[in-house]
Design a protein around this motif. Structure first.
Motif, short mmCIF file in Angstrom:
data_model
loop_
_atom_site.label_atom_id
_atom_site.label_comp_id
_atom_site.label_asym_id
_atom_site.label_seq_id
_atom_site.Cartn_x
_atom_site.Cartn_y
_atom_site.Cartn_z
N TYR A 347 0.83 -1.20 0.00
CA TYR A 347 0.00 0.00 0.00
C TYR A 347 0.87 1.25 0.00
O TYR A 347 2.02 1.23 0.45
CB TYR A 347 -0.86 0.07 1.26
CG TYR A 347 -1.84 -1.05 1.49
CD1 TYR A 347 -3.05 -1.11 0.81
CD2 TYR A 347 -1.58 -2.04 2.44
CE1 TYR A 347 -3.98 -2.11 1.06
CE2 TYR A 347 -2.49 -3.05 2.70
CZ TYR A 347 -3.69 -3.09 2.00
OH TYR A 347 -4.61 -4.08 2.26
N GLU A 348 0.27 2.37 -0.42
CA GLU A 348 0.89 3.67 -0.25
C GLU A 348 0.14 4.44 0.83
O GLU A 348 -1.11 4.42 0.86
CB GLU A 348 0.88 4.47 -1.55
CG GLU A 348 1.57 5.83 -1.42
CD GLU A 348 1.65 6.59 -2.73
OE1 GLU A 348 1.14 7.72 -2.79
OE2 GLU A 348 2.20 6.02 -3.71
N GLY A 371 -7.92 -1.19 1.69
CA GLY A 371 -8.72 -1.35 2.89
C GLY A 371 -9.57 -2.59 2.87
O GLY A 371 -9.18 -3.63 2.34
N MET A 372 -10.79 -2.46 3.41
CA MET A 372 -11.63 -3.63 3.57
C MET A 372 -12.09 -4.21 2.23
O MET A 372 -12.54 -5.35 2.18
CB MET A 372 -12.83 -3.31 4.46
CG MET A 372 -13.80 -2.30 3.91
SD MET A 372 -15.02 -1.75 5.14
CE MET A 372 -15.79 -3.29 5.62
N VAL A 403 -3.57 0.89 11.07
CA VAL A 403 -3.61 1.09 9.63
C VAL A 403 -5.04 0.88 9.14
O VAL A 403 -5.63 -0.18 9.38
CB VAL A 403 -2.64 0.13 8.91
CG1 VAL A 403 -2.71 0.33 7.40
CG2 VAL A 403 -1.22 0.33 9.41
N VAL A 404 -5.57 1.90 8.48
CA VAL A 404 -6.96 1.86 8.05
C VAL A 404 -7.05 2.10 6.55
O VAL A 404 -6.10 2.59 5.92
CB VAL A 404 -7.80 2.91 8.81
CG1 VAL A 404 -7.82 2.60 10.30
CG2 VAL A 404 -7.29 4.32 8.57
N GLY A 405 -8.21 1.77 5.99
CA GLY A 405 -8.42 1.93 4.56
C GLY A 405 -9.09 3.24 4.21
O GLY A 405 -9.25 4.14 5.04
N ILE A 413 -10.60 -1.38 8.81
CA ILE A 413 -9.29 -1.48 9.45
C ILE A 413 -8.51 -2.62 8.79
O ILE A 413 -9.03 -3.71 8.60
CB ILE A 413 -9.44 -1.75 10.96
CG1 ILE A 413 -10.19 -0.58 11.62
CG2 ILE A 413 -8.08 -1.95 11.62
CD1 ILE A 413 -10.59 -0.85 13.06
N VAL A 414 -7.26 -2.33 8.44
CA VAL A 414 -6.40 -3.35 7.85
C VAL A 414 -5.53 -4.00 8.93
O VAL A 414 -5.47 -5.22 9.05
CB VAL A 414 -5.51 -2.74 6.74
CG1 VAL A 414 -4.59 -3.82 6.15
CG2 VAL A 414 -6.37 -2.13 5.64
#
Length: 485
Positions: A347-348, A371-372, A403-405, A413-414
């Motif tokens: 991810y970025e 994310g989700m 870390v969230v989307g 939430i990731v």
């Protein structure tokens, strides 16, 4: 965490790290048990896989992206194949490994499975079609499912699939009709609900009585199914019994009880019908390390433990029988344990936000460009993941981070809790290991966000094996009145 009448954010310990997450001495350290075998860091701090830096992958393929270590996948598949063949050869002449396609499947992965000599477990027309396109021998493919359609059953029989795992009495009746219409004999196993509750999440424990899969042992439905199958030899061939007790399992105790109960039923069928079923499937569900708290068994330890269980059960029975039972050929169905650690998601970072929880605590939220929609497991199961800064080296101290989307959902939430460098900023890359199983398979288009690609890496070469979805792909499914679909 202790409950509080004013809400969870007021509970003692809110905002603190969970007990299993240690404070790191080096926030850049990679725990080998969490990552694919070729993942390392170069001198600049870049994460590399298969000899390719993730910064190069992000430049060429964009983010978010699933990154699959082909060599690692093949090595794990081979480890299961070899360990179970070695352990079970003196017990039952060997064992068969069926990769559980539901974990992650695409045409290229089906080719890898065929190359490595594994079978493939499918549970839909789509998965069978991918298996066929990937060159799988139909004799080494199985079909699962609690609600198989007539179309799926017919396709399986016309293709010549090796086994169909029966999940209901009604399915037997329909399969007999279709097999007779086609003039073939369907090779079948009976999925037995053995009454074992695996120590795992409620939604992925699958052998207790009160759930949708299988035919009850205690209630007599499994025996009823066996009797019905044996009564139609022109249409059905009974290969054996099957059980799957759940997923993300870290010990063999549940398999011990399951195997004993299956072998009891196997023995009963031999005594009543004079039929020795040639196969016994003990399912899959072997756990992997998502975080430092997990300690999965190796394929060799699993194989030796399960071979000892099966061998002992049949030896005990044969000690008192005038005519000994043959030990059936055992099969297993690992999916997560092969593909899970072989893949990570790249991810970025978009935004970094410190949120004041109350006067005593704050939490750092790091938002990423996924994310989700590409990993639903945290929201669905409360699954824990780890992650690391992947695009540079940092000397900043650790900061507890969530870390969230990017989706319109507070549960997006990731990674629930992880220590990341305190200087994390927009444009950094982070990598989440252990995302090979069920992340791409269960991915969605929530908020009309296209699903990420799957990039396979091996020996310094990266290639797309599942392309990135586009907005045009999403719009192509819309049907507008008056327009030609």
């Amino acid at each position: 965490m202790r409950a509080h009448e004013a809400g969870v954010v007021h509970a003692d310990g809110y905002g603190a790290a969970p007990q299993w997450l240690p404070y790191p001495t080096d926030v850049m350290e990679l725990l080998p048990e969490l990552w694919a075998q070729t993942v390392t860091r170069d001198a600049a701090g870049h994460l590399t896989v298969g000899g390719v830096a993730v910064t190069d992958l992000a430049t060429e393929f964009g983010t978010a992206a699933y990154v699959l270590d082909e060599a690692d996948f093949r090595a794990r598949a081979g480890a299961f194949r070899d360990a179970f063949a070695e352990a079970f050869t003196p017990v039952s002449g060997g064992a068969d490994v069926y990769y559980a396609g539901k974990a992650f499947l695409c045409t290229e992965v089906a080719r890898w499975i065929a190359d490595e000599g594994l079978g493939l477990d499918t549970c839909s027309l789509g998965e069978m079609t991918v298996a066929r396109r990937g060159g799988m021998d139909p004799a080494k493919v199985g079909l699962h499912g609690n609600n198989k359609s007539d179309t799926e059953l017919r396709y399986a029989l016309e293709w010549g699939i090796g086994r169909i795992i029966i999940d209901s009495l009604e399915e037997i009746d329909r399969l007999i009709v279709i097999a007779r219409e086609l003039g073939v004999v369907a090779r079948v196993m009976v999925r037995v609900t053995v009454g074992v509750e695996a120590h795992t999440h409620e939604f992925i424990a699958t052998a207790h009585e009160d759930q949708k899969f299988g035919l009850s042992l205690a209630g007599g439905r499994a025996k009823e199914a066996i009797d019905a199958i044996l009564a139609a030899p022109d249409a059905l061939e009974l290969l054996g019994l099957h059980s799957h007790i759940g997923s993300q399992i870290f010990d063999v105790s549940g398999f011990e009880i399951s195997a004993r109960r299956l072998i009891d039923l196997h023995t009963q069928v031999a005594d009543e019908h004079g039929v020795q079923m040639p196969e016994l499937d003990l399912g899959g569900g072997y756990g992997i390390a998502y975080t430092s708290e997990h300690d999965p068994l190796t394929p060799a330890r699993l194989a030796s433990g399960m071979a000892a269980l099966v061998g002992a059960e049949f030896a005990a029975r044969n000690a008192t029988r005038p005519v000994p039972l043959d030990v059936p050929r055992v099969s297993i169905e690992p999916g997560r344990a092969i593909v899970g650690p072989a893949m990570f998601t790249l991810y970025e970072v978009g935004t970094v936000k410190d949120v004041e929880v109350d006067h005593n605590a704050s939490r750092t939220y790091v938002s990423v460009d996924g994310g989700m929609s590409d990993n639903i497991r945290t929201a669905l199961y409360g699954a824990d993941y780890s992650c690391t800064l992947a695009s540079r080296r940092s000397s900043a101290g650790p900061r507890l981070t969530r870390v969230v989307g990017k989706h319109c959902e507070s549960g997006d939430i990731v990674v629930m809790d992880e220590y990341l460098p305190a200087d994390l900023t927009r444009g950094d890359l982070i990598a989440v290991p252990g995302t090979g199983a069920y992340c791409r398979s269960m991915a969605s288009q929530y908020n009309h966000v296209p699903r990420p690609p799957v990039i396979a890496v091996r020996d310094g070469r990266a290639r797309v094996i599942v392309r990135r979805e586009s907005v045009d792909d999403i719009l192509a499914l819309d049907v507008v009145e008056g327009e030609h679909p």
